[in-house]
Design a protein around this motif. Structure first.
Motif: not given
Length: 221
Positions: A59-61, A91-100, A112-116, A169-178
């Motif tokens: 539903k929301n990863a 998996y790595q968390k990409v925001d407050k909820v979703a796991m990528g 990272l790939c978030v599938t919903t 992308f997780s770039l040195k720990g920073r989450i950046v939308p592809a």
């Protein structure tokens, strides 16, 4: 020779289109990634971790788990959670909820790939409904919810839940939308021209994992 090259290019283009179509048509017959809750290592800040029976909600990863005390299923709401490992699947968390899901990595960078569930397609196959057959109960200020899967065989007629993939992308720990407008800011100065040329390649796609993996070469390590 020219005819051979033209045929080869057409086949490559057809293959890319077919791969894209298959990705768009991917479906799941349940709302949880795994058929059952399995042992997982829940990663936390400062290198800490806890073990739990867990799963990922389409539903929301979000990460969800079975509470050992009451046997109910909860969505993880602990802000200190940074990821989860199921056997060798990470998996790595990409925001407050979703796991990528970690699909590739190079140096200290990850793709990272978030599938919903694709709600637009879901509305199309359910006549405009946005309600999933999933009950959400408020637990009275405890800042967490219990989820009960009520789908049963209801989605069999619709051939399952349509899925979509969103990449980061997780770039040195920073989450950046592809996406180009975000990624171009991360490209090394000596690779900006090459990056611009890559963006003009008609076979390259922001929705294709093989294409996205090529970008690792453009990031600082």
């Amino acid at each position: 020779m020219k005819l051979y090259l033209l045929t080869l290019l057409l086949l490559l283009g057809w293959g890319a289109a077919q791969a894209q179509q298959l990705q768009e048509e991917q479906r799941a017959d349940r709302q949880l990634v795994y058929p059952d809750f399995r042992e997982a290592k829940v990663l936390q800040t400062f290198g800490r971790f806890v073990k739990a029976k867990a799963n990922i909600l389409y539903k929301n990863a979000a990460l969800c788990y079975i509470d050992e005390k009451d046997g109910k299923v909860y969505q993880a709401s602990n802000a200190s959670i940074v990821g989860v490992v199921f056997d060798s699947i990470r998996y790595q968390k990409v925001d407050k909820v979703a796991m990528g899901r970690v699909v590739a990595e190079h140096g200290g960078n990850r793709l990272l790939c978030v599938t919903t569930i694709d709600m637009e397609k879901y509305r199309e196959i359910t006549g405009g409904s946005t309600d999933l057959p999933f009950v959400s109960l408020d637990l009275g200020g405890l800042a967490r919810e219990t989820f009960i899967d009520m789908s049963g065989g209801e989605q069999q007629a619709n051939k399952g839940y349509p899925l979509k993939h969103t990449y980061y992308f997780s770039l040195k720990g920073r989450i950046v939308p592809a996406r180009q407008k975000y990624i171009k800011k991360e490209v090394k100065s000596d690779m900006k021209l090459a990056f611009s040329n890559l963006m003009e390649d008609r076979w390259w796609s922001w929705n294709d994992e093989a294409s996205l993996k090529q970008l690792f070469l453009y990031f600082p390590e």
